[in-house]
Design an enzyme around this catalytic site. Structure first.
Site, PDB file in Angstrom:
ATOM      1  N   SER A  46       0.589 -10.005   3.682  1.00 52.93           N
ATOM      2  CA  SER A  46       0.134 -10.678   2.476  1.00 52.93           C
ATOM      3  C   SER A  46      -1.028  -9.859   1.938  1.00 52.93           C
ATOM      4  O   SER A  46      -1.998  -9.612   2.662  1.00 52.93           O
ATOM      5  CB  SER A  46      -0.309 -12.097   2.835  1.00 52.93           C
ATOM      6  N   GLU A  47      -0.946  -9.421   0.685  1.00 58.03           N
ATOM      7  CA  GLU A  47      -1.897  -8.412   0.212  1.00 58.03           C
ATOM      8  C   GLU A  47      -3.339  -8.914   0.098  1.00 58.03           C
ATOM      9  O   GLU A  47      -4.254  -8.126  -0.078  1.00 58.03           O
ATOM     10  CB  GLU A  47      -1.423  -7.759  -1.098  1.00 58.03           C
ATOM     11  N   ASN A  48      -3.538 -10.235   0.221  1.00 58.30           N
ATOM     12  CA  ASN A  48      -4.914 -10.732   0.224  1.00 58.30           C
ATOM     13  C   ASN A  48      -5.584 -10.553   1.595  1.00 58.30           C
ATOM     14  O   ASN A  48      -6.729 -10.978   1.775  1.00 58.30           O
ATOM     15  CB  ASN A  48      -4.958 -12.218  -0.190  1.00 58.30           C
ATOM     16  N   SER A  88      -6.029  -3.613   2.953  1.00 58.94           N
ATOM     17  CA  SER A  88      -4.695  -4.137   2.706  1.00 58.94           C
ATOM     18  C   SER A  88      -3.886  -3.174   1.839  1.00 58.94           C
ATOM     19  O   SER A  88      -2.707  -2.917   2.095  1.00 58.94           O
ATOM     20  CB  SER A  88      -4.806  -5.498   2.016  1.00 58.94           C
TER      21      SER A  88
END
Lengths: 216, 232
Positions: A46-48, A88
């Site tokens: 998840s890019e967060n 990320s």
């Protein structure tokens, strides 16, 4: 869920292999998470700032500090890790993510993808999509083959602003599966019950058919 | 010397009209809610804000929008906000959309003293317009510039009096890089611990980046999309 959507998702989940690190885009791709077979062990990114997304939490275990990129509350799976946004995207841009499955508005026969804005309507922003299409090792786009007016979303060239140029490796629709190769866009599968004639009518793009590899 | 402040008012008072601020958070997760409230109360205007998102109507950075304090917004995704849409369409609000990874790297670079870098992100799209292109090993890249702002607003989980920070879960997101990219970095935390209570190995952000630390109370931590499962 409509039949078409279900068919797209069922086919898309087959792209995920044991041991992969995978980023699932917001919207329809997120639904694939629940369909991954138990024996296929993957780390969802998840890019967060999370590698190893788990299930949605039980109502008693909701944590506002633990969300996915779609801002939904989630959990972590065993082996998960947290990191900041720069790391990320270092992971994404640096080619460490094996597969990204993203939604699409239009895909061109040269593998261009448009999925972030419609001019004249409200602009929401590209989020991490432009980074993902450049960085992940393999880009699979899932979308409906035609729009609600019946017009092909599989184009000769995209009419909407691009997310990336020649970035798509594989396109899955409710009608067919295409690969993008040095020779052009190649039909690799017709979805069950779809005829070549129907596909040709619904597809603006030119595509190659290698009958040897096609399971018609 | 302790960096701990007992009220945000004095620190935020240094933010003048026209200032630029980098703000941590992803959606409503890990946003510096007390700093945003204080800035709203203070009413400072003509702000340039760099943040991944712009809050929602009535919470987070959406409060500053509603109060017409933001002149320019640099963000990657702003789809959750009607006030934003109105102000953007009416031309009141200047908007620069920046790919999320590029925004993160611009902050990291700015904070690390790197003025610019090349990335493939955005090549062949509107984002690349007007930017320097360069080829490396046969692949095209565009140049993006680092960001350094007048102020950084950060939310951490724990801090000590030296300004060493620990973040919690995905509330970390942009916060550590935002902390490096402000000339003056103000951090709000849920828990202030004593000197020596943080294991140096556990610290995510070293105190060198931090000027002020404030311990907030009664965090709302609003959830944007409550999603639950019966199984789990």
């Amino acid at each position: 869920m409509s039949n078409g959507r279900e068919r797209i998702l069922q086919r898309a989940v087959k792209e995920i292999e044991d041991g992969m690190c995978v980023n699932l885009g917001i919207g329809m791709p997120t639904l694939i998470a629940d369909m991954i077979p138990d024996e296929v062990d993957v780390m969802l990114q998840s890019e967060n700032g999370l590698l190893g997304i788990g299930n949605y939490p039980h109502a008693d275990h909701v944590d506002p500090d633990l969300i996915n990129a779609g801002k939904e509350t989630v959990t972590t799976k065993t082996g998960a890790s947290f990191f900041d946004s720069a790391e990320s995207f270092a992971m994404i841009r640096g080619g460490h993510i094996d597969l990204a499955i993203l939604g699409g508005m239009e895909v061109s026969e040269t593998g261009d993808l448009a999925n972030w804005m419609i001019p004249g309507k409200m602009v929401k922003g590209m989020g991490g999509a432009m980074d993902l299409v450049q960085g992940a090792k393999r880009i699979v786009v899932i979308m409906d083959h035609v729009n609600k007016h019946g017009e092909s979303k599989v184009k000769k060239s995209c009419t909407l602003p691009l997310t990336g140029e020649a970035v798509v490796h594989c396109l899955i629709t409710e009608m067919a599966v295409f690969h993008f190769t040095d020779h052009g866009m190649e039909l690799v599968e017709l979805q069950e019950g779809v005829t070549m004639e129907e596909l040709k009518v619904a597809t603006e793009a030119d595509f190659i058919v290698k009958s040897s590899s096609l399971n018609v | 010397m302790s960096k701990v402040i007992s009220s945000l008012a004095e620190a935020v008072l240094k933010v003048r009209d026209g200032a630029s601020i980098v703000v941590g958070g992803f959606g409503l997760c890990g946003i510096p809610e007390k700093l945003i409230m204080q800035l709203k109360e203070q009413g400072t205007t003509d702000l340039t804000i760099y943040s991944n998102n712009c809050g929602v109507d009535e919470w987070g950075l959406g409060l500053l929008l509603e109060n017409k304090q933001i002149k320019k917004m640099v963000a990657s995704y702003v789809g959750e906000n009607k006030v934003f849409e109105q102000q953007f369409l009416s031309g009141e609000l200047e908007v620069e959309l920046c790919p999320q990874g590029t925004l993160a790297e611009r902050l990291r670079a700015g904070g690390a003293g790197i003025p610019a870098f090349y990335t493939a992100t955005g090549v062949g799209t509107e984002v690349a317009q007007g930017k320097e292109h360069k080829e490396f090993n046969g692949k095209k890249y565009i140049m993006e510039e680092g960001i350094v702002a007048d102020f950084a607003f950060v939310k951490a989980w724990k801090a000590d009096p030296f300004g060493n920070l620990v973040f919690r879960k995905t509330a970390r997101n942009f916060n550590p890089i935002v902390a490096t990219a402000g000339k003056i970095t103000i951090v709000e935390v849920e828990e202030l611990v004593g000197a020596g209570e943080l294991d140096p190995d556990e610290i995510h952000t070293a105190g060198v980046y931090v000027q002020h630390v404030y311990a907030g109370q009664n965090y709302e931590k609003r959830i944007e999309r409550l999603t639950t499962s019966k199984e789990a």
